[in-house]
Design a protein around this motif. Sequence first.
Motif, PDB file in Angstrom:
ATOM      1  N   GLN A 135       0.855  -1.188   0.000  1.00  0.00           N
ATOM      2  CA  GLN A 135       0.000   0.000   0.000  1.00  0.00           C
ATOM      3  C   GLN A 135       0.893   1.240   0.000  1.00  0.00           C
ATOM      4  OE1 GLN A 135      -3.483   0.265  -0.102  1.00  0.00           O
ATOM      5  NE2 GLN A 135      -2.994   2.420  -0.385  1.00  0.00           N
ATOM      6  N   LEU A 190      -6.882   8.491   0.824  1.00  0.00           N
ATOM      7  CA  LEU A 190      -6.764   7.925   2.175  1.00  0.00           C
ATOM      8  C   LEU A 190      -7.251   8.907   3.242  1.00  0.00           C
ATOM      9  CD1 LEU A 190      -3.355   6.012   2.032  1.00  0.00           C
ATOM     10  CD2 LEU A 190      -5.651   5.163   1.651  1.00  0.00           C
ATOM     11  N   ILE A 206      -3.700   4.739   8.259  1.00  0.00           N
ATOM     12  CA  ILE A 206      -3.620   5.964   7.440  1.00  0.00           C
ATOM     13  C   ILE A 206      -2.907   7.075   8.222  1.00  0.00           C
ATOM     14  CG2 ILE A 206      -4.991   7.798   6.340  1.00  0.00           C
ATOM     15  CD1 ILE A 206      -7.116   5.559   5.757  1.00  0.00           C
TER      16      ILE A 206
END
Length: 452
Positions: free
Chosen positions: A297, A344, A423
């Motif tokens: 990611q 995000l 995040i």
Amino acid sequence: MKKLSLKWKLTLLYTLFTTLLTFIILAVLLYLGSGSILASTQDQLKERVFEGFEMLDVRNGSLIIDSDFSDVESGVYLSAYDESGSLLSGRVPYGFTSSISFQENTVQTASLGGSTWYIFDASSELRDFGTIRIRGICSVSALEEELRLLIRLALILLPLIILLSAILCFSLVRRTLRPVFHITRAAREICEEKDLSRRIGLKGNRDEITILAETFDSMLEQLQEAFERQKQFTSDVSHELRTPLSVILSQCDELLGSSNLTAEEKTAVHTIQDRARNLTRLVSQLLFLSRTDQKRQTLTLESLDFTLIARSVLEELEMFAAEKKISLEEEIQDSITLLGDETLLMRLWMNLIENAIAYTQEGGRIQVGLFQKDAAITGYVKDNGIGISQEDLPKIWERFYRADSSRTDSSHSGLGLSMVRWIVEAHGGTIRAESTKGKGSLFVFTLPKENS
Ligand code: ADP
């Protein structure tokens, strides 16, 4: 003893053992030594008495005694007597009485004047003179004094031996346990960093500890493989589910668009569509988390207007808040910019505000705030909803953890806050939650303005 570390326990045990051993050896040596010293003193006494006879001579019927006879050599006093027991020559220790009877060829022990003495008598027949007796006397107390000195020396030496053996034991134990400390440190680091790819890698002699480290390493290898397989499985399953789910959703759209359905059938299709949407959401969350696990990611960083992002999410969710008659209040500072990933950061706001709406009763109140202080940006979502118990609070960040699953529908899977935390941390920030059961919750995150 229970609280001591293994290092100190072993040192203590070894030192105790060496002390005991040294003590026993010293005691045996002293016992045997004192016995042999006393025996050799008796031998010396006898020898001196027999030497005394060689110092006697008879000339023209009278006894001539060598002047050395009266010398006290090796602590032995010699005295010569005639047959009737009268002293002819020689010396007896000061204060010594001659009341002790003659006993030939045996060593007598007598206590006189506070001292202990050895006495040895012998007699011989001298030509032209007759029988003559020689008595040898020596002090045992002087010997005892010597022995006492020896014991004192041993008592001084004993603590020194204990200290020396303790130091030696400590360094020996520390050396022996060094690989164990290495294993512990490596295992702790693996735990803290959650990095299963690390190994202990202990090199050296193939002893028990190295074998333990090797076993540990191979266990880590297997664990890592299992985790990798699990991550891959989650990722594969999520991918495989995406296509059938989008087919279901598009079929639902098509069915709902056609006019041939009865009201009952339409409700059923709506239910299917609803469930399929929840599943799609779950699959996308799972895919996201499996990508973070596999470190795939990435962040697409760009300069963003964070104020705008927060307000647009609020706008999008206002309708859902209104459905529950929840007042959505904003305390958002204008023109806050930061370097971050737009998708995000939207997801971050979305999850926190959606949760606040979901866990607040009808007619409740939610406050959403954003402000900047120096280089730190702080955002918060506060509600006066159902709250979280202190017991559940630390667990809400775990995957699939739902404090009270009966309060929400199937769209809540318990993955949202895990994503939120990832995040925030991926942007170099921190997040915390405060809550009181029945009173409401507060989620506060802080992000740096410039992502490093
Ligand atoms: P979910 O999808 O179940 O909401 P989350 O990871 O977002 O999953 O949240 C985990 C759990 O934390 C929820 O199941 C809920 O019990 C609790 N929680 C999260 N936000 C709130 C909130 N604002 N008020 C009360 N409980 C909350």
